[in-house]
Design a protein around this motif. Sequence first.
Motif, mmCIF file in Angstrom:
data_model
loop_
_atom_site.group_PDB
_atom_site.id
_atom_site.type_symbol
_atom_site.label_atom_id
_atom_site.label_comp_id
_atom_site.label_asym_id
_atom_site.label_seq_id
_atom_site.Cartn_x
_atom_site.Cartn_y
_atom_site.Cartn_z
ATOM 1 N N MET A 154 44.709 -111.075 -111.666
ATOM 2 C CA MET A 154 46.044 -111.332 -112.208
ATOM 3 C C MET A 154 46.520 -112.716 -111.778
ATOM 4 O O MET A 154 46.498 -113.053 -110.597
ATOM 5 C CB MET A 154 47.039 -110.286 -111.718
ATOM 6 N N ARG A 155 46.973 -113.500 -112.761
ATOM 7 C CA ARG A 155 47.566 -114.779 -112.425
ATOM 8 C C ARG A 155 48.922 -114.577 -111.757
ATOM 9 O O ARG A 155 49.573 -113.555 -111.951
ATOM 10 C CB ARG A 155 47.739 -115.609 -113.697
ATOM 11 N N SER A 156 49.360 -115.557 -111.004
ATOM 12 C CA SER A 156 50.714 -115.506 -110.488
ATOM 13 C C SER A 156 51.685 -115.653 -111.663
ATOM 14 O O SER A 156 51.301 -116.104 -112.753
ATOM 15 C CB SER A 156 50.946 -116.620 -109.468
ATOM 16 N N LYS A 157 52.933 -115.296 -111.437
ATOM 17 C CA LYS A 157 53.930 -115.444 -112.506
ATOM 18 C C LYS A 157 54.066 -116.905 -112.916
ATOM 19 O O LYS A 157 54.202 -117.210 -114.115
ATOM 20 C CB LYS A 157 55.273 -114.878 -112.023
ATOM 21 N N GLN A 158 54.012 -117.790 -111.929
ATOM 22 C CA GLN A 158 54.131 -119.218 -112.237
ATOM 23 C C GLN A 158 52.935 -119.704 -113.060
ATOM 24 O O GLN A 158 53.084 -120.510 -113.992
ATOM 25 C CB GLN A 158 54.255 -120.021 -110.939
ATOM 26 N N GLU A 159 51.724 -119.213 -112.727
ATOM 27 C CA GLU A 159 50.535 -119.612 -113.489
ATOM 28 C C GLU A 159 50.602 -119.102 -114.922
ATOM 29 O O GLU A 159 50.268 -119.816 -115.874
ATOM 30 C CB GLU A 159 49.284 -119.072 -112.790
ATOM 31 N N LEU A 160 51.034 -117.837 -115.085
ATOM 32 C CA LEU A 160 51.158 -117.279 -116.427
ATOM 33 C C LEU A 160 52.200 -118.033 -117.231
ATOM 34 O O LEU A 160 52.000 -118.349 -118.416
ATOM 35 C CB LEU A 160 51.510 -115.796 -116.345
ATOM 36 N N GLN A 161 53.308 -118.373 -116.586
ATOM 37 C CA GLN A 161 54.363 -119.118 -117.275
ATOM 38 C C GLN A 161 53.861 -120.489 -117.715
ATOM 39 O O GLN A 161 54.132 -120.931 -118.841
ATOM 40 C CB GLN A 161 55.561 -119.260 -116.338
ATOM 41 N N SER A 162 53.111 -121.165 -116.856
ATOM 42 C CA SER A 162 52.573 -122.485 -117.210
ATOM 43 C C SER A 162 51.608 -122.388 -118.380
ATOM 44 O O SER A 162 51.599 -123.247 -119.277
ATOM 45 C CB SER A 162 51.868 -123.104 -115.997
ATOM 46 N N THR A 163 50.797 -121.322 -118.389
ATOM 47 C CA THR A 163 49.852 -121.141 -119.489
ATOM 48 C C THR A 163 50.589 -120.925 -120.805
ATOM 49 O O THR A 163 50.234 -121.493 -121.844
ATOM 50 C CB THR A 163 48.925 -119.950 -119.201
ATOM 51 N N ILE A 164 51.635 -120.080 -120.762
ATOM 52 C CA ILE A 164 52.413 -119.802 -121.976
ATOM 53 C C ILE A 164 53.069 -121.074 -122.497
ATOM 54 O O ILE A 164 53.080 -121.335 -123.715
ATOM 55 C CB ILE A 164 53.484 -118.720 -121.684
ATOM 56 N N ARG A 165 53.562 -121.906 -121.595
ATOM 57 C CA ARG A 165 54.220 -123.148 -122.003
ATOM 58 C C ARG A 165 53.218 -124.190 -122.487
ATOM 59 O O ARG A 165 53.582 -125.141 -123.177
ATOM 60 C CB ARG A 165 55.024 -123.712 -120.831
ATOM 61 N N GLY A 166 51.953 -124.012 -122.107
ATOM 62 C CA GLY A 166 50.954 -124.993 -122.465
ATOM 63 C C GLY A 166 50.078 -124.539 -123.615
ATOM 64 O O GLY A 166 50.494 -124.516 -124.770
ATOM 65 N N THR A 167 48.865 -124.114 -123.284
ATOM 66 C CA THR A 167 47.877 -123.773 -124.319
ATOM 67 C C THR A 167 47.719 -122.273 -124.513
ATOM 68 O O THR A 167 46.736 -121.822 -125.112
ATOM 69 C CB THR A 167 46.513 -124.370 -123.941
#
Length: 320
Positions: A1-14
């Motif tokens: 599981m990604r951290s919440k911050q990592e998941l958020q960055s992914t959603i905002r990016g690619t």
Amino acid sequence: MRSKQELQSTIRGTGRAVLVVNVRSRRGRRLYDTARDLLREAGLDFAQVFPVTDPGRLGELFEEFLALEPDLVVVGGGDGTVAEAVGHLAHRDIALGVLPLGTTNNFARSLELPLDLPGAVGVLRDGKVADVDVGWFEGTPDGDAGQAGKHIFANMVSIGLSVHVAEKVPHDLKRVIGRAAYALTAARLLPRHEAFKATIGIGDDTYEMATHQLNVANGAHHNGQRIARDASPDDRLLAVYRLGDRRRLRLASATARHVLTGQWRTLDEDAFLTTDQVRIETDPPLRVDVDGEIRGRTPITIRLLGNALRVIVPQSFVDT
């Protein structure tokens, strides 16, 4: 599981996102095109878009959605549509975004989302990933309804008059007048509704009460109204409470008090029992409403699954 911050960055990016809209919900059909336009203007792109015309197929359709391995699933619809999404997304490395297009939108209210479409789209664009609690329901299978006795839920488990209201409220009336349809249907059914005895087990303690309505809440709202000012889907608590006693007029007055004072009450008051697991038996055995669907009969066991669901919420939402 990604951290919440990592998941958020992914959603905002690619990241990959899919959009699921129940066009049979109260506002889904009318606002579908508007929602697509607002999402496009906000710069939100989706790998796939699914307008759902048959809510009964949502379960199988979610398997199709998840096969795309999305990072974000945006769901437009009411509490029933959102509840179906929660059951599939809990414990997954995927965030749920909500466009509140239903009648009461209890879960959206509990997440402190704006109920207007532009505001909800703004949260999808500018909000954050948080993790909130869900509940696990286990009861006696209800053969009449063909429903299994186990289910993840987002907001509420109810026993009593509300189950009959959910079954009898006219869909067209809900579409026209919204939440008031539930109140009108309850007023029509109450004179013939029989009280029941509930036995509630929390740890080593047992509580007995007679009532027409018993609720177990994970969320903060019921029928569009706040349960208590400190209730939250992120507090690691289930709130167990009844409305009134065996007298029918007490149910009406307790419901009115709930509507008028819920925003000022706290979960520390005697009206609530709070726990992370509860067992309930009723005499007679009764059907149980789980997030708007009949999911079994009493006896039931309900437990909390803390921080089991990732959601997109406003930046102001307190994530614990």
